[in-house]
Enzyme design. Structure first.
Site, PDB file in Angstrom:
ATOM      1  CD  GLU A 183     -26.186  28.991   6.875  1.00 36.03           C
ATOM      2  OE1 GLU A 183     -25.938  27.940   7.494  1.00 36.03           O
ATOM      3  OE2 GLU A 183     -27.120  28.769   5.891  1.00 36.03           O
ATOM      4  CD  GLU A 252     -27.671  25.814  10.782  1.00 38.50           C
ATOM      5  OE1 GLU A 252     -27.127  25.360   9.945  1.00 38.50           O
ATOM      6  OE2 GLU A 252     -28.676  26.821  10.508  1.00 38.50           O
TER       7      GLU A 252
END
Length: 830
Positions: A183, A252
């Site tokens: 991320e 995710e």
């Protein structure tokens, strides 16, 4: 003879090569999918973080994931768990990464290894060891040689361990994908050119490891080739990879949200999770991972609560709850979806695709392969159902849902129609044999040494030190001590004197001349207690001020998150009134003495079964100390009977930590209670985009005690209470199924189960258009002609599970239903 031996040896070598080559799995990809040995595959995965459960729990959790239709298990690798001290490694117990991956392999699933080594993961300091922060000239997550050398060292260590055990698919192991960084694209902009150089270096470093499977980078829109950039979030159907040769991967899918200290347990409905997954596969996705599959627990200080997301347990409303139970109906509703998606694998990964906008947020996507077809009809409208004319027949698609049709004719799945039970989980009191009604406690106060009250620490510095730099994360606690000398003219205003402390720690305890003035904690701003102000009484001459700063984990996310200060940042001031004048004495730049940790916690380790001074505990009879700060409590107990998960109810406690037989079951902060209002759990309208405030319920106070921690006879529970609690009300319980509710639409089969227990009663049953939610069902305006109660009693009572076909042939014609979809509603008692 010699030539014969040579020939035999050569044949043996050839055989070994052939066996090793045939056992290897070739993992590649194209723009449509991950290819396993040349075949495009749909990969359904779920995250289970190995340190957040015990090795004894892993096989059952992974088997349940497989039974739920998953193909893979995804996990981060946690740097600070494995290298808590530089070049000192820990791969034992629930840190045994290799054992975890081998368990995945033994169960027959693939693995996705997210090495990072930055994890975020609602994990202390994002998974970075704090010693990184304290290395000279280091900058984290940027083009900094000191950091990159350490990152490469750890990444190479993990990869070499995995290679040695032949666990990459290219070696015949289960690992089909690996991730580097995590991320970073979300926080990259402030790092500028150095951030771009860093992400390019990450890619090159990863490729140089030669692992033989593809690498991924999540949330990295500019991921350099050959990295596959991937999506994280509640919805990823609109995500497009940055390269046409990269498949659409969702690393995710947030099944819910994490749990805050003082916040509610967020709830995301089964309908909405299923909607998000189905929309993703409708739009060309082929790899999807639930984050989380198991609602994790914290079993040690690394898996700590975090300041900004200060969780006791980030349960995520996962399909498997934090105890490993099936979270129904989410688990069952998704299991049915997985079965449908797998049945259409060839069509979805090889078929031709056409997409048609029907207006009013309705879309039809058709996959055609040879003589077969599959249609997805999505209705993104949040209020209105849609009637779609598809290949000569009408299909009713509820608002905010997706319907899947085999051969574009027969509906085989609707995300809005849940046909699986809702389990009602209850916590029952301890049923251990001969267990007294209340636990027998002993106690002792936390010993604060005379040196602290004398202001003498183990080191000193001018000014206030940042807590991470002073402790190196060796403890949550740091003493700040200084002395103030007052002459008689100062004492003139000492009766009106106050102390004011600014701190970015999460808890602050204040002592003046050995007397406890109380404590303060951050209630709204997670990083700053702001000004703690208290009236104090000083004396002529030397006065010692001792401030105890406590953290509840360290910040783990954001650009330069490592630079957010922790501890007492100042100013520290004395304030008084002299006439009409406010007098301020600034202590910030004084010489401060420091002492890391608490004696009972960090030195004597009173939680350990091998702790010294074990005889110095006081019995609860007589002067039993309750509701006082910095107090230790200990008791023994027998394990509850059966195999249901064990929990300890800490409702009566304040804030602290708990251990069973010397093993941490985590921090607790039960005094920080969520408000009752603000959001609701039932009924929760699944329609519309989810956010963490949409639905929820107040935070729990039950803390999981893994069965593997328990002995058959006598066990020890130790509590360290920081704020003040009453242990006499602490008790052990087991979490079990107390009942279940089910709704199923006509044409489906409703399965009901008491998870190994007998169904004792059918509390409610109605076929037609029953109303309400589990626990408050009511009959609607139409009802089947047959006696539904008798039918269910005969089919279910006395059995561990039962199956009922939902149809008018079983329950009789339901008159007056008109065009309403008929369904069966049942509530059973276990």
């Amino acid at each position: 003879m010699g030539s014969l031996l040579v020939t035999i040896f050569s044949l043996a070598i050839i055989l070994i090569i052939l066996v090793s080559s045939t056992s290897a799995t070739n993992v590649t990809h194209d723009g449509r999918a991950i290819l396993i040995n040349g075949e495009r595959k749909i990969i359904l995965s779920g995250s289970i973080h190995y340190p957040r459960s015990t090795p004894e729990m892993w096989p059952d959790l992974i088997r349940k994931a497989k039974d739920g239709g998953l193909d893979a298990i995804e996990t981060y690798v946690f740097w600070n768990a494995h290298e808590p001290v530089r070049r000192q490694y820990d791969f034992k117990g629930n840190h045994d990464l290799i054992r975890f991956i081998k368990t995945i392999q033994d169960v027959g699933l693939y693995a996705i290894l997210r090495i990072g080594p930055y994890a975020c993961a609602e994990w202390n300091y994002g998974g970075f060891p704090v010693w990184l922060h304290n290395l000279p000239d280091i900058e984290l997550r940027t083009a900094n040689k000191v950091f990159m050398d350490e990152m490469q060292n750890f990444t190479t260590l993990i990869i070499d361990m995995v290679k040695e055990e032949k666990l990459f698919a290219s070696q015949g192991g289960p690992i089909i994908l690996a991730q580097i960084e995590n991320e970073y694209g979300n926080v990259m902009e402030p790092y500028g050119d150095a951030g771009k150089a860093y992400i390019d270096w990450c890619a090159n470093m990863a490729v140089s490891q030669n692992i033989g499977v593809p690498w991924i980078m999540c949330q990295q829109s500019d991921a350099p080739q050959p990295m596959i950039n991937t999506c994280n979030g509640f919805y990823c159907h609109d995500f497009t990879p940055n390269n046409p040769n990269s498949p659409k991967i969702w690393t995710e899918n947030w099944t819910g949200w994490f749990t805050n200290w003082g916040g509610k347990l967020p709830h995301r409905t089964a309908e909405d999770v299923a909607y998000a997954v189905t929309r993703f596969f409708q739009t060309g996705g082929t790899v999807q991972n639930y984050y989380m599959k198991l609602g994790p627990q914290f079993l040690g200080p690394c898996a700590a609560a975090l300041p900004e997301w200060a969780k006791s347990r980030p349960c995520y409303d996962a399909p498997l709850d934090e105890y490993g139970n099936l979270n129904q109906p989410k688990w069952g509703h998704l299991e049915q979806l997985h079965s449908v998606l797998h049945s259409f694998e060839k069509i979805l990964t090889y078929g031709d695709v056409t997409s048609t906008e029907m207006g009013n947020s309705v879309n039809v996507t058709k996959y055609s392969y040879k003589n077969l077809s599959t249609c997805f009809i999505s209705n993104d409208n949040t209020t209105n159902d849609a009637t779609v004319l598809l290949e000569g027949h009408n299909v009713i698609v509820p608002a905010w849902s997706v319907s899947i049709l085999a051969n574009c004719k027969n509906e085989v799945y609707s995300t809005a129609k849940v046909n699986t039970q809702t389990s009602i989980m209850v916590a029952k009191s301890n049923e251990a044999e001969d267990e007294p009604s209340s636990l027998q406690w002993s106690w002792r106060g936390e010993h604060i040494s005379k040196s602290v009250f004398d202001g003498l620490g183990s080191f000193a510095a001018h000014g206030l030190l940042e807590q991470k730099a002073a402790t190196n994360d060796s403890s949550d606690y740091l003493w700040y001590m200084t002395s103030v000398n007052l002459d008689k003219k100062d004492i003139i205003w000492s009766d009106d004197m106050r102390i004011r402390v600014n701190s970015s720690g999460h808890v602050l305890h204040i002592y003046v001349n050995g007397q406890n003035l109380g404590y303060e904690y951050a209630k709204t701003d997670a990083y700053n207690i702001n000004s703690f102000e208290k009236k104090i009484k000083l004396k002529p001459g030397k006065n010692v001020i001792a401030l105890l700063s406590a953290t509840v984990g360290l910040k783990n996310y954001g650009p330069y998150f490592d630079m957010v200060p922790t501890g007492i940042t100042g100013p520290v001031e004395l304030l008084g009134i002299r006439g009409d004048e406010t007098v301020v004495k600034n202590l910030t730049l004084h010489t401060w003495s420091y002492s890391t940790g608490l004696q009972g916690l960090d030195r004597d380790m009173l939680f350990s079964e091998r702790a010294l001074f074990s005889t110095r505990w006081r019995p609860s009879s007589g002067n039993f100390r309750i509701n006082t700060t910095l107090t230790w409590y200990k008791t023994t107990f027998k394990p509850p009977l059966g195999s249901d998960p064990v929990v300890v109810d800490l409702t009566s406690m304040g804030k602290g930590a708990a251990w069973v037989n010397g093993m941490s079951i985590g921090r607790y902060w039960t005094a920080f209670v969520a408000d009752e209002d603000g959001c609701s759990l039932d009924p929760c309208d699944y329609r519309g985009e989810y956010d963490s405030d949409k639905c929820g319920k107040p935070t729990q106070t039950l803390y999981h005690v893994p069965r593997s921690f328990l002995r058959d006879d006598v066990n020890t529970l130790v509590l360290f209470e920081e704020f003040g609690g009453n242990p006499s009300q602490v008790n052990f319980k087991t979490v079990t199924i107390g009942g279940a509710c089910g709704k199923a639409y006509e044409g489906n089969t409703l399965e009901l189960s008491c998870n190994g227990k007998a169904i004792s009663d059918v509390k409610f049953v109605s076929f037609g258009d029953p109303q309400g939610v589990c626990g408050s069902f009511q009959k609607g305006s139409c009802e089947g002609a047959n006696d539904a109660q008798t039918i269910l009693n005969k089919a279910c009572v006395g059995k561990e599970r039962c199956s009922i076909n939902v149809s008018e042939s079983v329950f009789g014609v339901a008159n007056n239903c008109m065009n309403k979809a008929k369904k069966l509603a049942v509530e059973i008692v276990c």
